[in-house]
Design an enzyme around this catalytic site. Structure first.
Site, PDB file in Angstrom:
ATOM      1  N   CYS A 153      -1.018   3.739  -6.514  1.00 51.01           N
ATOM      2  CA  CYS A 153      -1.895   3.123  -5.513  1.00 51.01           C
ATOM      3  C   CYS A 153      -2.112   1.700  -5.983  1.00 51.01           C
ATOM      4  O   CYS A 153      -2.351   1.468  -7.178  1.00 51.01           O
ATOM      5  CB  CYS A 153      -3.223   3.887  -5.433  1.00 51.01           C
ATOM      6  SG  CYS A 153      -4.511   3.001  -4.505  1.00 51.01           S
TER       7      CYS A 153
ATOM      8  N   CYS B 293       0.869  -1.177   0.000  1.00 52.71           N
ATOM      9  CA  CYS B 293       0.000   0.000   0.000  1.00 52.71           C
ATOM     10  C   CYS B 293       0.908   1.230   0.000  1.00 52.71           C
ATOM     11  O   CYS B 293       1.693   1.415   0.946  1.00 52.71           O
ATOM     12  CB  CYS B 293      -0.872  -0.025   1.258  1.00 52.71           C
ATOM     13  SG  CYS B 293      -1.926   1.417   1.473  1.00 52.71           S
TER      14      CYS B 293
HETATM   15  N1  DGL Z   1      -4.028   0.700  -1.911  1.00 50.79           N
HETATM   16  C1  DGL Z   1      -3.650   1.898  -1.260  1.00 50.79           C
HETATM   17  C2  DGL Z   1      -2.370   2.491  -1.881  1.00 50.79           C
HETATM   18  O1  DGL Z   1      -1.603   1.803  -2.501  1.00 50.79           O
HETATM   19  C3  DGL Z   1      -4.621   3.003  -1.080  1.00 50.79           C
HETATM   20  C4  DGL Z   1      -6.061   2.872  -1.080  1.00 50.79           C
HETATM   21  C5  DGL Z   1      -6.701   3.610   0.090  1.00 50.79           C
HETATM   22  O2  DGL Z   1      -6.924   4.821  -0.007  1.00 50.79           O
HETATM   23  O3  DGL Z   1      -6.930   2.936   1.091  1.00 50.79           O
HETATM   24  O4  DGL Z   1      -2.099   3.644  -1.711  1.00 50.79           O
END
Ligand code: DGL
Length: 255
Positions: free
Chosen positions: A184, A74
């Site tokens: 993301c 993430c």
């Molecule tokens: N999957 C997360 C990232 O890579 C973000 C998504 C969220 O806002 O929770 O930043």
């Protein structure tokens, strides 16, 4: 401290599967546990302190349970917490994904690169430092995309609503960017819809494969990589949002 046997990966939700699948491809002989915090998603519109605390909690729990390495799959959680985590667990291999500016800037030197990420990722100092490192090589255009991860999180990546959202969000960049960085881990699951707006000639980058390679490198350096590479590893999915999200993870993993 003695560390355990499995590789832990976590994301605010189901997006981290885009990183997990690269890790499994690279190290099919390892055992993985993937935790998605879908009950608390999105992270990208929360405060940095809240996300830092939650990320540290997830990491601690994994280490207590016997993880031998951790991938923060993430970008948002990485920008909030990878530093304090490395300070807390200096001998534990921790890798966090970050927007893949380097390969994009090398691919289109002097070109225009759109970086799509959450509001937190873009405002955090980690990204600002990354920007400073590559801004002489290309024109980098950060774009916060609140509301986009939700389509993936709800299993609606291929919906007309997602396509309409992306069309609205990206139409001013149509025909005037050379590359896109998906900053993301949810966004690779709407990559085709992004390409449909920006055109097939725009090269799209994400950091998943690079993060998987970096994790393997650190695991080897720390002496925790599986040596029996002929064995077949396992993948366990856990999610604070329950069975429905676990099913979605399995579906995204199958591709
Ligand atoms: N999957 C997360 C990232 O890579 C973000 C998504 C969220 O806002 O929770 O930043």
């Amino acid at each position: 401290m003695e560390y355990g046997s499995f590789v832990a990966a976590f994301d605010s939700g189901v997006g981290g599967i885009s990183v997990l699948r690269e890790m499994v491809r690279l190290m099919p002989y390892e055992d993985f546990v993937f935790f998605g915090d879908s009950a608390n998603a999105p992270y990208g519109t929360k405060t940095t302190n809240v996300v830092r605390e939650m990320t540290i909690e997830h990491a601690k729990r994994f280490i207590e349970r016997g993880a031998k390495a951790l991938c923060i799959a993430c970008n948002t959680a990485t920008s909030a917490a990878v530093r304090p985590l490395r300070e807390m667990f200096p001998s534990f291999p921790i890798v966090g994904i970050e927007p893949a500016l380097k390969p994009a800037a090398e691919h289109v030197p002097g070109g225009r690169i759109l970086v799509m990420a959450t509001p937190m990722t873009i405002r955090e100092v980690k990204f600002q430092n990354l920007l400073a490192r590559y801004e002489d090589m290309a024109k980098i255009i950060p774009l916060a995309c609140p509301g986009l991860m939700e389509f993936v999180e709800e299993g609606k990546s291929d919906s007309p609503e997602a396509a309409a959202f992306l069309h609205e969000l990206l139409r001013e960049y149509e025909g005037n960017v050379d590359a896109v960085v998906l900053g993301c881990t949810h966004y690779p699951f709407v990559k085709n819809q992004i390409a449909a707006v920006l055109g097939e000639n725009v090269r799209i980058f994400d950091g998943a494969a690079g993060t998987a390679r970096e994790l393997r490198r650190r695991m080897v350096a720390q002496g925790v990589a599986q040596t029996n590479v002929a064995r077949r590893g396992s993948v366990v999915f856990e999610n604070s949002g329950g069975e429905e999200k676990i099913e979605l993870c399995r579906r995204l993993m199958r591709g």
